[in-house]
Design a protein around this motif. Structure first.
Motif, PDB file in Angstrom:
ATOM      1  N   LEU A 193       7.428   0.365  -5.907  1.00 28.17           N
ATOM      2  CA  LEU A 193       8.493   0.563  -4.928  1.00 28.17           C
ATOM      3  C   LEU A 193       8.569  -0.678  -4.058  1.00 28.17           C
ATOM      4  O   LEU A 193       7.576  -1.052  -3.404  1.00 28.17           O
ATOM      5  N   ALA A 194       9.733  -1.343  -4.062  1.00 27.59           N
ATOM      6  CA  ALA A 194       9.901  -2.598  -3.341  1.00 27.59           C
ATOM      7  C   ALA A 194      11.029  -2.480  -2.322  1.00 27.59           C
ATOM      8  O   ALA A 194      12.056  -1.842  -2.579  1.00 27.59           O
ATOM      9  N   ASP A 195      10.840  -3.123  -1.187  1.00 23.97           N
ATOM     10  CA  ASP A 195      11.884  -3.147  -0.161  1.00 23.97           C
ATOM     11  C   ASP A 195      11.636  -4.349   0.733  1.00 23.97           C
ATOM     12  O   ASP A 195      10.481  -4.771   0.928  1.00 23.97           O
ATOM     13  N   ILE A 196      12.709  -4.891   1.301  1.00 25.93           N
ATOM     14  CA  ILE A 196      12.583  -6.010   2.226  1.00 25.93           C
ATOM     15  C   ILE A 196      12.071  -5.559   3.595  1.00 25.93           C
ATOM     16  O   ILE A 196      11.480  -6.328   4.348  1.00 25.93           O
ATOM     17  N   SER A 197      12.253  -4.277   3.912  1.00 26.94           N
ATOM     18  CA  SER A 197      11.922  -3.746   5.235  1.00 26.94           C
ATOM     19  C   SER A 197      10.486  -3.225   5.293  1.00 26.94           C
ATOM     20  O   SER A 197      10.153  -2.271   4.583  1.00 26.94           O
ATOM     21  N   PRO A 198       9.638  -3.799   6.145  1.00 25.95           N
ATOM     22  CA  PRO A 198       8.282  -3.258   6.279  1.00 25.95           C
ATOM     23  C   PRO A 198       8.278  -1.841   6.857  1.00 25.95           C
ATOM     24  O   PRO A 198       7.392  -1.039   6.530  1.00 25.95           O
ATOM     25  N   ASP A 199       9.255  -1.537   7.695  1.00 25.02           N
ATOM     26  CA  ASP A 199       9.333  -0.185   8.255  1.00 25.02           C
ATOM     27  C   ASP A 199       9.635   0.839   7.165  1.00 25.02           C
ATOM     28  O   ASP A 199       9.034   1.921   7.120  1.00 25.02           O
ATOM     29  N   ALA A 200      10.588   0.516   6.290  1.00 28.67           N
ATOM     30  CA  ALA A 200      10.913   1.432   5.198  1.00 28.67           C
ATOM     31  C   ALA A 200       9.716   1.613   4.276  1.00 28.67           C
ATOM     32  O   ALA A 200       9.415   2.737   3.848  1.00 28.67           O
ATOM     33  N   LEU A 201       9.015   0.532   3.974  1.00 30.69           N
ATOM     34  CA  LEU A 201       7.839   0.628   3.109  1.00 30.69           C
ATOM     35  C   LEU A 201       6.742   1.478   3.743  1.00 30.69           C
ATOM     36  O   LEU A 201       6.053   2.232   3.044  1.00 30.69           O
ATOM     37  N   ALA A 202       6.583   1.372   5.049  1.00 30.64           N
ATOM     38  CA  ALA A 202       5.591   2.205   5.723  1.00 30.64           C
ATOM     39  C   ALA A 202       5.938   3.680   5.561  1.00 30.64           C
ATOM     40  O   ALA A 202       5.058   4.524   5.319  1.00 30.64           O
ATOM     41  N   LEU A 203       7.219   4.007   5.689  1.00 29.50           N
ATOM     42  CA  LEU A 203       7.659   5.387   5.511  1.00 29.50           C
ATOM     43  C   LEU A 203       7.429   5.835   4.068  1.00 29.50           C
ATOM     44  O   LEU A 203       6.970   6.964   3.816  1.00 29.50           O
ATOM     45  N   ALA A 204       7.732   4.972   3.103  1.00 34.27           N
ATOM     46  CA  ALA A 204       7.518   5.313   1.696  1.00 34.27           C
ATOM     47  C   ALA A 204       6.034   5.554   1.419  1.00 34.27           C
ATOM     48  O   ALA A 204       5.675   6.491   0.677  1.00 34.27           O
ATOM     49  N   ARG A 205       5.173   4.739   1.997  1.00 32.45           N
ATOM     50  CA  ARG A 205       3.726   4.938   1.819  1.00 32.45           C
ATOM     51  C   ARG A 205       3.292   6.287   2.403  1.00 32.45           C
ATOM     52  O   ARG A 205       2.470   7.000   1.812  1.00 32.45           O
ATOM     53  N   GLU A 206       3.832   6.631   3.563  1.00 29.02           N
ATOM     54  CA  GLU A 206       3.502   7.921   4.176  1.00 29.02           C
ATOM     55  C   GLU A 206       3.931   9.070   3.269  1.00 29.02           C
ATOM     56  O   GLU A 206       3.205  10.066   3.129  1.00 29.02           O
ATOM     57  N   ASN A 207       5.084   8.941   2.663  1.00 23.80           N
ATOM     58  CA  ASN A 207       5.557   9.991   1.763  1.00 23.80           C
ATOM     59  C   ASN A 207       4.698  10.088   0.509  1.00 23.80           C
ATOM     60  O   ASN A 207       4.404  11.189   0.034  1.00 23.80           O
ATOM     61  N   ALA A 208       4.275   8.943  -0.028  1.00 14.06           N
ATOM     62  CA  ALA A 208       3.398   8.969  -1.201  1.00 14.06           C
ATOM     63  C   ALA A 208       2.071   9.636  -0.870  1.00 14.06           C
ATOM     64  O   ALA A 208       1.541  10.431  -1.662  1.00 14.06           O
ATOM     65  N   ALA A 209       1.527   9.332   0.314  1.00 16.22           N
ATOM     66  CA  ALA A 209       0.257   9.930   0.716  1.00 16.22           C
ATOM     67  C   ALA A 209       0.403  11.430   0.941  1.00 16.22           C
ATOM     68  O   ALA A 209      -0.454  12.224   0.530  1.00 16.22           O
ATOM     69  N   ALA A 210       1.502  11.832   1.580  1.00 19.63           N
ATOM     70  CA  ALA A 210       1.701  13.260   1.863  1.00 19.63           C
ATOM     71  C   ALA A 210       1.848  14.060   0.578  1.00 19.63           C
ATOM     72  O   ALA A 210       1.394  15.210   0.499  1.00 19.63           O
ATOM     73  N   GLN A 211       2.482  13.476  -0.429  1.00 18.42           N
ATOM     74  CA  GLN A 211       2.693  14.168  -1.702  1.00 18.42           C
ATOM     75  C   GLN A 211       1.570  13.901  -2.706  1.00 18.42           C
ATOM     76  O   GLN A 211       1.610  14.423  -3.820  1.00 18.42           O
ATOM     77  N   GLU A 212       0.590  13.091  -2.297  1.00 20.52           N
ATOM     78  CA  GLU A 212      -0.562  12.772  -3.144  1.00 20.52           C
ATOM     79  C   GLU A 212      -0.115  12.234  -4.507  1.00 20.52           C
ATOM     80  O   GLU A 212      -0.504  12.726  -5.561  1.00 20.52           O
ATOM     81  N   ILE A 213       0.724  11.214  -4.438  1.00 22.58           N
ATOM     82  CA  ILE A 213       1.247  10.573  -5.644  1.00 22.58           C
ATOM     83  C   ILE A 213       0.453   9.288  -5.872  1.00 22.58           C
ATOM     84  O   ILE A 213       0.620   8.306  -5.136  1.00 22.58           O
ATOM     85  N   PRO A 214      -0.427   9.251  -6.877  1.00 19.41           N
ATOM     86  CA  PRO A 214      -1.321   8.101  -7.048  1.00 19.41           C
ATOM     87  C   PRO A 214      -0.733   6.948  -7.848  1.00 19.41           C
ATOM     88  O   PRO A 214      -1.221   5.817  -7.750  1.00 19.41           O
ATOM     89  N   ASN A 215       0.296   7.207  -8.659  1.00 21.82           N
ATOM     90  CA  ASN A 215       0.799   6.195  -9.593  1.00 21.82           C
ATOM     91  C   ASN A 215       1.972   5.414  -9.025  1.00 21.82           C
ATOM     92  O   ASN A 215       2.961   5.148  -9.696  1.00 21.82           O
ATOM     93  N   ALA A 216       1.866   5.047  -7.743  1.00 21.67           N
ATOM     94  CA  ALA A 216       2.900   4.259  -7.078  1.00 21.67           C
ATOM     95  C   ALA A 216       2.235   3.133  -6.303  1.00 21.67           C
ATOM     96  O   ALA A 216       1.188   3.333  -5.675  1.00 21.67           O
ATOM     97  N   ARG A 217       2.850   1.958  -6.384  1.00 29.88           N
ATOM     98  CA  ARG A 217       2.390   0.841  -5.550  1.00 29.88           C
ATOM     99  C   ARG A 217       3.579   0.304  -4.776  1.00 29.88           C
ATOM    100  O   ARG A 217       4.744   0.545  -5.138  1.00 29.88           O
ATOM    101  N   PHE A 218       3.296  -0.462  -3.732  1.00 23.13           N
ATOM    102  CA  PHE A 218       4.348  -0.851  -2.803  1.00 23.13           C
ATOM    103  C   PHE A 218       4.335  -2.360  -2.610  1.00 23.13           C
ATOM    104  O   PHE A 218       3.278  -2.990  -2.569  1.00 23.13           O
ATOM    105  N   LEU A 219       5.536  -2.917  -2.472  1.00 22.19           N
ATOM    106  CA  LEU A 219       5.673  -4.363  -2.422  1.00 22.19           C
ATOM    107  C   LEU A 219       6.804  -4.734  -1.478  1.00 22.19           C
ATOM    108  O   LEU A 219       7.939  -4.283  -1.652  1.00 22.19           O
ATOM    109  N   GLN A 220       6.490  -5.554  -0.475  1.00 17.83           N
ATOM    110  CA  GLN A 220       7.553  -6.067   0.386  1.00 17.83           C
ATOM    111  C   GLN A 220       8.173  -7.282  -0.289  1.00 17.83           C
ATOM    112  O   GLN A 220       7.482  -8.258  -0.603  1.00 17.83           O
ATOM    113  N   SER A 221       9.464  -7.225  -0.522  1.00 23.86           N
ATOM    114  CA  SER A 221      10.116  -8.287  -1.276  1.00 23.86           C
ATOM    115  C   SER A 221      11.610  -8.305  -0.975  1.00 23.86           C
ATOM    116  O   SER A 221      12.247  -7.262  -0.881  1.00 23.86           O
TER     117      SER A 221
END
Length: 285
Positions: free
Chosen positions: A141-169
């Motif tokens: 999951l890639a996004d230019i916005s660090p704020d959006a990526l932080a929210l995406a990480r929170e959602n991945a953690a809440a749903q316990e989704i292990p097969n996702a990585r995050f990239l600011q780009s």
């Protein structure tokens, strides 16, 4: 002391006077959120008195909704496909059309161990839905916005989704790998529509909405690079604006994509271009 039904009726009238569409449903959702129950459960407790301890914060949220603050921001969550995701002002509020895009992709017969990129992921609902439904996939999951990526990480953690990585780009600027599939819901609103968007949409980040005079600036940058980041036979899936289908299909064709098809959303709007990489772009394209 007001009952549940009296509170819903009064709040509905308040929202209607302030031009809120679907005012009754909005009020029901606010009451259900405050009472920690479902909207359907309200129907079994219309006569229940509501304590002042619940009425006071409910009045605050009712006033905010009347001012145009999105219901999803007040509730702090949204259902997307089969999961409940956190949503707030850090990213675009997920739209029903994006849920349709996810469901199109999940209908396909794809490899169980695909490498997939969600470009411009925002809150992560699209990429995380694919990762949740296809646990053998590795989803970036890639996004230019660090704020959006932080929210995406929170959602991945809440749903316990292990097969996702995050990239600011900034699009592919920090991407260093290739993929079997790429999905993107990039900003596509023309700058000329800034003055006419609804007051609710104005609470979304501008970075997630606007993309040049015709709404296609980012898509024009994105598609050529996406071609070269796809493995041979790889697929591309997009969400675009209501009048952009022919232009986007032309860009896809010029960049070397084949099997180009634009599917309609439930409203009949040509919304979702799909394509594959199966040949190199023509010289000079």
């Amino acid at each position: 002391m007001s009952t549940v039904l009296e509170t819903i009726d009064g709040g509905t009238r308040y929202l209607e006077k302030r031009g809120i569409e679907d005012a009754r449903r909005n009020m029901q959702m606010l009451v259900a959120h405050q009472l920690d129950c479902t909207r359907m459960q309200l129907y079994t407790q219309f006569d229940r008195p509501i304590d002042e301890s619940d009425l006071a914060p409910l009045r605050v949220n009712l006033k905010k909704r009347g001012e145009g603050i999105p219901l999803q921001h007040l509730l702090g969550k949204v259902w997307f496909h089969k999961l409940e995701f956190k949503t707030d002002a850090r990213a675009l509020i997920p739209r029903p059309e994006t849920e349709e895009l996810a469901e199109f992709i999940l209908q396909w017969d794809l490899s169980v161990d695909s490498q997939v990129l969600d470009m411009g992921c925002g809150s992560g609902v699209l990429g995380l839905t694919l990762a949740s439904e296809r646990p053998g996939w590795q989803v970036t999951l890639a996004d230019i916005s660090p704020d959006a990526l932080a929210l995406a990480r929170e959602n991945a953690a809440a749903q316990e989704i292990p097969n996702a990585r995050f990239l600011q780009s900034d699009l592919f600027s920090a991407v260093d790998s290739s993929f079997d599939g790429i999905v993107a819901n990039l900003p596509y609103v023309p700058d000329s529509e800034r003055a006419t968007i609804s007051r609710e949409v104005r609470h979304d980040p501008e970075l997630a909405l606007f993309s040049g005079h015709d709404g296609l600036d980012l898509i024009r940058r994105f598609i050529p690079d996406a071609f070269h980041r796809l493995n041979p036979g790889g697929w591309l899936a997009l969400e675009i604006g209501h009048d952009q289908a022919s232009q986007v299909a032309g860009i896809l064709d010029a960049c070397g994509f084949t099997d180009i098809e634009v599917k309609t959303d439930l409203s009949g709007i040509a919304r979702f271009p799909f394509a594959r990489r199966s040949r190199e772009p023509a010289i000079g394209s």
